[in-house]
Design an enzyme around this catalytic site. Structure first.
Site, mmCIF file in Angstrom:
data_model
loop_
_atom_site.group_PDB
_atom_site.id
_atom_site.type_symbol
_atom_site.label_atom_id
_atom_site.label_comp_id
_atom_site.label_asym_id
_atom_site.label_seq_id
_atom_site.Cartn_x
_atom_site.Cartn_y
_atom_site.Cartn_z
ATOM 1 N N ARG A 104 0.845 -1.197 0.000
ATOM 2 C CA ARG A 104 0.000 0.000 0.000
ATOM 3 C C ARG A 104 0.874 1.238 0.000
ATOM 4 O O ARG A 104 1.747 1.372 0.852
ATOM 5 C CB ARG A 104 -0.824 -0.013 1.298
ATOM 6 C CG ARG A 104 -2.264 0.159 1.113
ATOM 7 C CD ARG A 104 -3.034 -0.049 2.371
ATOM 8 N NE ARG A 104 -2.482 0.459 3.610
ATOM 9 C CZ ARG A 104 -3.212 0.965 4.586
ATOM 10 N NH1 ARG A 104 -4.516 1.062 4.434
ATOM 11 N NH2 ARG A 104 -2.676 1.352 5.709
ATOM 12 N N THR A 108 -1.108 7.578 -0.884
ATOM 13 C CA THR A 108 -2.405 7.443 -1.587
ATOM 14 C C THR A 108 -3.253 6.300 -1.024
ATOM 15 O O THR A 108 -4.453 6.240 -1.287
ATOM 16 C CB THR A 108 -2.178 7.141 -3.079
ATOM 17 O OG1 THR A 108 -1.534 5.852 -3.178
ATOM 18 C CG2 THR A 108 -1.286 8.187 -3.728
ATOM 19 N N ASP A 200 0.605 -2.434 12.429
ATOM 20 C CA ASP A 200 1.002 -2.928 11.113
ATOM 21 C C ASP A 200 1.248 -4.436 11.199
ATOM 22 O O ASP A 200 2.218 -4.883 11.828
ATOM 23 C CB ASP A 200 2.269 -2.198 10.644
ATOM 24 C CG ASP A 200 2.595 -2.533 9.192
ATOM 25 O OD1 ASP A 200 2.767 -3.731 8.881
ATOM 26 O OD2 ASP A 200 2.659 -1.609 8.374
ATOM 27 N N ASP A 203 4.706 -5.775 9.873
ATOM 28 C CA ASP A 203 5.825 -5.443 10.767
ATOM 29 C C ASP A 203 5.790 -6.294 12.031
ATOM 30 O O ASP A 203 6.839 -6.715 12.529
ATOM 31 C CB ASP A 203 5.776 -3.959 11.145
ATOM 32 C CG ASP A 203 6.264 -3.071 10.005
ATOM 33 O OD1 ASP A 203 6.971 -3.587 9.117
ATOM 34 O OD2 ASP A 203 5.920 -1.876 10.004
HETATM 35 C C1 PRP Z 1 -1.310 -4.386 4.732
HETATM 36 C C2 PRP Z 1 -2.206 -5.595 4.934
HETATM 37 C C3 PRP Z 1 -3.044 -5.565 3.692
HETATM 38 C C4 PRP Z 1 -3.203 -4.095 3.432
HETATM 39 C C5 PRP Z 1 -4.555 -3.666 3.894
HETATM 40 O O1 PRP Z 1 -0.274 -4.673 3.862
HETATM 41 O O2 PRP Z 1 -1.488 -6.777 5.110
HETATM 42 O O3 PRP Z 1 -2.458 -6.208 2.570
HETATM 43 O O4 PRP Z 1 -2.198 -3.419 4.202
HETATM 44 O O5 PRP Z 1 -4.802 -2.362 3.574
HETATM 45 P P1 PRP Z 1 -5.932 -1.922 2.546
HETATM 46 O O6 PRP Z 1 -7.152 -2.702 2.885
HETATM 47 O O7 PRP Z 1 -6.088 -0.465 2.807
HETATM 48 O O8 PRP Z 1 -5.429 -2.190 1.156
HETATM 49 P P2 PRP Z 1 0.867 -3.606 3.503
HETATM 50 O O9 PRP Z 1 0.497 -2.837 2.282
HETATM 51 O O10 PRP Z 1 1.202 -2.799 4.724
HETATM 52 O O11 PRP Z 1 2.063 -4.511 3.067
HETATM 53 P P3 PRP Z 1 2.877 -5.612 3.902
HETATM 54 O O12 PRP Z 1 1.967 -6.799 4.093
HETATM 55 O O13 PRP Z 1 4.008 -5.913 2.981
HETATM 56 O O14 PRP Z 1 3.324 -5.025 5.201
HETATM 57 N N1 URA Z 2 -2.419 -2.633 7.232
HETATM 58 C C1 URA Z 2 -2.031 -3.020 8.466
HETATM 59 O O1 URA Z 2 -1.075 -3.802 8.622
HETATM 60 N N2 URA Z 2 -2.692 -2.531 9.526
HETATM 61 C C2 URA Z 2 -3.726 -1.684 9.399
HETATM 62 O O2 URA Z 2 -4.315 -1.267 10.419
HETATM 63 C C3 URA Z 2 -4.114 -1.288 8.110
HETATM 64 C C4 URA Z 2 -3.440 -1.793 7.028
#
Ligand code: PRP
Ligand code: URA
Length: 209
Positions: A104, A108, A200, A203
């Site tokens: 994400r 944006t 997160d 993380d």
């Molecule tokens: C997080 C989570 C989802 C997304 C959700 O991933 O694991 O994939 O955000 O957000 P949304 O519903 O607004 O799209 P992230 O983009 O942080 O990537 P990561 O799993 O690599 O940490």
């Molecule tokens: N992605 C995450 O990991 N946590 C949130 O709360 C939203 C998006």
């Protein structure tokens, strides 16, 4: 409107409470994600079709029920969805596994694709897409579009925590997809994080912050 199934099992709620705790460390966080994913896929596979068969037991012949050959594919959204994969595979070890890489954009909040590798015969499988967080719903909606573009029609999405905004977006974009949520939280904050949520997920699973 998509079918939205919110978990009501006490074990799931108990374990999600520990996940949320800011003092829960990476090791325990990973173990809990594993356990909750296993419990959730148990619920999400409740409607798999069965067929009757005869089984020879040491004492006679039992009329028994086995899965009706329904094939599954598991397609976690990288990275955090990876944390749910082992728990799910421990219940359905024969599932094929694809991967969709999405991150994400922090400004944006739009998802960006960086990887997509799916089983060749995905069109003939029940596809389960795990991702711990359904926030704006952009990532989940994009992931479903990828598997649909490859012909999949029978799709379930599993998340640990959802925001109302994410459920709305995913069910609007893909009303045919069933959404399984561990629980539904209040809202998103200005950075697109679920409140109260758990922070997160990526993380916390991988210890990157
Ligand atoms: C997080 C989570 C989802 C997304 C959700 O991933 O694991 O994939 O955000 O957000 P949304 O519903 O607004 O799209 P992230 O983009 O942080 O990537 P990561 O799993 O690599 O940490
Ligand atoms: N992605 C995450 O990991 N946590 C949130 O709360 C939203 C998006």
């Amino acid at each position: 409107m998509a079918q939205v199934i919110i978990m009501d099992h006490p074990l799931i709620h108990h374990k999600i409470s520990i996940l949320r705790d800011v003092n829960t460390g990476n090791k325990q966080f990973r173990e809990l994600v594993d356990e909750i994913s296993m419990l959730m896929v148990y619920e999400a596979t409740r409607d798999l079709p069965l067929t009757e068969t005869d089984v020879q037991t040491p004492c006679g012949v039992a009329k028994a029920h086995v899965l009706d050959g329904k094939k599954l594919a598991l397609v976690p959204i990288l990275r955090a969805g990876l944390g749910m994969t082992n728990g799910i595979l421990s219940l359905i070890p024969a599932a094929k596994v694809g991967h969709i890489g999405l991150y994400r954009d922090h400004e944006t909040l739009e998802p960006h694709e960086y990887y997509c590798k799916l089983p060749e015969d995905i069109a003939n499988r029940l596809v389960i897409i795990p991702d711990p967080m359904l926030a704006t719903g952009g990532s989940a909606s994009a992931a479903v579009s990828f598997v649909k573009a490859r012909g999949a029609r029978n799709i379930k999405f599993i998340c640990l925590i959802a925001a109302p905004e994410g459920i709305e977006r995913l069910s609007h974009d893909h009303p045919d997809v069933s959404i399984y949520c561990g629980c539904v939280d209040e809202k998103l904050n200005e950075k697109g994080y679920i409140v109260p949520g758990l922070g997160d997920a990526g993380d916390r699973i991988f210890g990157t912050k």
